[in-house]
Design an enzyme around this catalytic site. Structure first.
Site, short mmCIF file in Angstrom:
data_model
loop_
_atom_site.label_atom_id
_atom_site.label_comp_id
_atom_site.label_asym_id
_atom_site.label_seq_id
_atom_site.Cartn_x
_atom_site.Cartn_y
_atom_site.Cartn_z
N CYS B 34 0.83 -1.21 0.00
CA CYS B 34 0.00 0.00 0.00
C CYS B 34 0.86 1.25 0.00
O CYS B 34 0.34 2.35 -0.21
CB CYS B 34 -0.90 0.04 1.22
SG CYS B 34 -1.96 -1.38 1.40
N CYS B 103 -3.57 8.18 6.22
CA CYS B 103 -2.28 8.23 6.92
C CYS B 103 -2.50 8.51 8.41
O CYS B 103 -1.81 7.95 9.25
CB CYS B 103 -1.39 9.32 6.34
SG CYS B 103 -0.88 9.00 4.66
#
Lengths: 398, 142
Positions: B34, B103
């Site tokens: 990812c 994030c």
């Protein structure tokens, strides 16, 4: 800290050259006439368009009447694909052949056509980023309307065997379109010799302004449906008052790019080779795409254990503007489809860097990038758990 | 893609980068596929997080959220750290682009994962306290 700013993202866009700006200025000031108007001010603008069309045609080795000015490369791609497919569907031809690593202007257009019921074959490109001609031959069907294969790839710069593809399409009686947005101005293109029926180009990749492009359509190959209905501009097929200054700029820019092509290409190639050699000195790095069959100014390198967007931000701090195939620069979680198409694993594709030089770059720019690269990669690797694992694996293997 | 000054500051000068050799809890979330991996090290005395370090592979936002999250929990109690939401990290950074919110989720999870490890080392089942930590939730959303 007296670093200068290094612009090394010329595949994204290029600065307008002074020569081009000077040619454009009169058309942004006193030359404001509408090119369709009958009086002198209009006629002057009209003549300027005639000249620019001739300049583009000369470079491609076609007739000026085969050049249609558009707003950008994406517009040209959309018009060529949708126009040709819609037109030829009436003859029962519903199959399009392209490649897996085209620009999104082609891929998303192909996807839109699939939704309409057209069938699309996506040719693979292999590790070096180049198609196999046998794959193309095998993909051709009696109902194939169009083959669209990019001249040079926007991320890894690999150049396709366009003349061979053109010959195969000609023999099969299938239309051949090429997205030459990245190639024009950097490699010589002869639409006649290469049997190209349609070609897309965009001005801002060779020092013309943004917002102007062109589509070449070979006379006798196809009459595309109108893209914009309205006035008589572009033979009535792409109506709308012409952007005279930008078209003039594109004409001058394309002429200049071809006048100096060999010298500029040699200069860019020398810079790119020096950069690649230096970058590959960094452990766990690799060059993406064929080293020889690629655009002179393009270098695309992956560095394991770092992520591309972080790399770009750090390079930016070092005064270097470049690009990446990282997912994080595209807003999706998947890395570049181009890098995946040449077989790169996701984790390596995330850490790629694209540097693209133009004739405006200098050896000093290369020095600055070569100096910055090991520094920023070192910093990012220091804080990277992925790099920690790579180091451990290396130690275990030795 | 516009990053706030705070994000750029925490990316350029990340706080608390590194490792803690004798950490009391270590957690890692995300995966290289990812493009994001965060690892956090915690030093805990009593119920206070006395030191925290991180290592992150990821984009500018991944590094900045790691840095900010470590700043926010350093010196705080375990229960305060467990309450730290990704939203608080985003706010402390003066916002993140929408595509980068994952994030901040990863940063929140990295802390929880490290605390989970802390409890496991203490012989305490972490799940009732820390909850379930999805593996790279952001990726699975896509």
């Amino acid at each position: 800290m007296n670093k200068h700013y290094v612009y090394a993202d010329n595949a994204a866009t290029t600065p307008i050259s002074k020569e081009v700006l000077d040619a454009m200025m009169p058309w942004l000031t006193e030359g404001y006439g509408n090119a369709s108007s009958i009086y002198a001010k209009g006629r002057e603008a009209g003549f300027a368009l005639v000249k620019a069309r001739q300049q583009v045609a000369d470079v491609l080795n076609c007739k000026p009447g085969e050049i249609y000015f558009t707003g950008c490369g994406s517009e040209s791609d959309n018009w060529a694909l949708k126009g040709a497919m819609h037109k030829l569907a009436a003859k029962g031809k519903k199959h399009l052949i392209t490649t897996v690593f085209e620009h999104h202007a082609i891929l998303h257009t192909a996807a839109a056509l699939e939704k309409e019921g057209f069938e699309v074959t996506y040719l693979p490109v292999y590790e070096n980023g180049i198609i196999h001609l046998d794959d193309l031959k095998a993909a051709l069907r009696p109902d194939t309307a169009l083959v669209s294969i990019m001249f040079a790839n926007n991320e890894i710069g690999t150049i396709q065997p366009i003349a061979e593809i053109g010959a195969i399409c000609k023999e099969a009686g299938v239309l051949f379109h090429t997205d030459a947005v990245q190639a024009i101005g950097h490699v010589r293109i002869d639409v006649k010799a290469m049997n190209i029926d349609m070609l897309s180009l965009s001005g801002h990749k060779f020092h013309a302004p943004k917002g102007v492009g062109a589509l070449y359509v070979r006379q006798g190959s196809i009459i595309l449906p109108n893209l914009i209905d309205g006035g008589g501009q572009e033979k009535g097929r792409r109506a709308g008052t012409e952007n005279v200054a930008s078209i003039v700029g594109m004409g001058v820019a394309i002429e200049a790019a071809h006048r100096d092509l060999e010298a500029n290409a040699a200069k860019a190639l020398a810079m790119r080779e020096r950069l690649i050699d230096a970058a590959l000195q960094i452990p766990h790095s690799r060059l993406n795409g064929d080293r020889v069959q690629r655009l002179p100014g393009n270098a695309n390198i992956s560095f394991e254990g770092v992520e591309g967007e972080a790399l770009l931000l750090m390079l930016d701090n070092e005064g270097v503007a470049a690009s990446s195939g990282s997912a994080c620069t595209s807003g999706s979680l998947d890395p570049s489809h181009v890098l995946l198409s040449i077989g790169l694993p996701h984790e390596i594709a995330h850490g790629s860097l694209r540097v693209s030089f133009s004739d405006m770059n200098t050896e000093e720019d290369v020095d600055q990038i070569i100096e910055a690269l090991p520094k920023v990669i070192g910093r990012l690797r220091e804080m990277s758990p992925v790099w920690e694992r790579i180091v451990q694996e290396d130690a275990a293997n030795n | 893609m516009l990053y706030s000054e705070k994000v750029l500051d925490h990316f350029t000068n990340p706080r608390n980068v590194g490792e803690i050799a004798d950490a009391d809890g270590v957690g890692e979330v995300g995966n290289a596929k990812c493009g994001d991996i965060m690892r956090m090290y915690l030093k805990i005395e009593g119920d206070v997080i006395t030191d925290v370090k991180f290592k992150t592979f990821g984009c500018g936002a991944a590094i900045a959220t790691s840095s900010m999250a470590t700043e926010l929990i350093k010196g705080s109690t375990i229960s305060e750290a467990l309450q730290l939401s990704n939203k608080a990290v985003v706010e402390a950074l003066d916002g993140l682009p929408t595509s980068k919110i994952h994030c901040s989720v990863l940063a929140e999870q990295a802390i929880k994962s490290a605390l989970s490890d802390y409890y496991t080392r203490q012989g305490i089942d972490p799940e009732p306290i820390v909850g379930c930590i999805a593996d790279c939730e952001a990726c699975h959303e896509h």
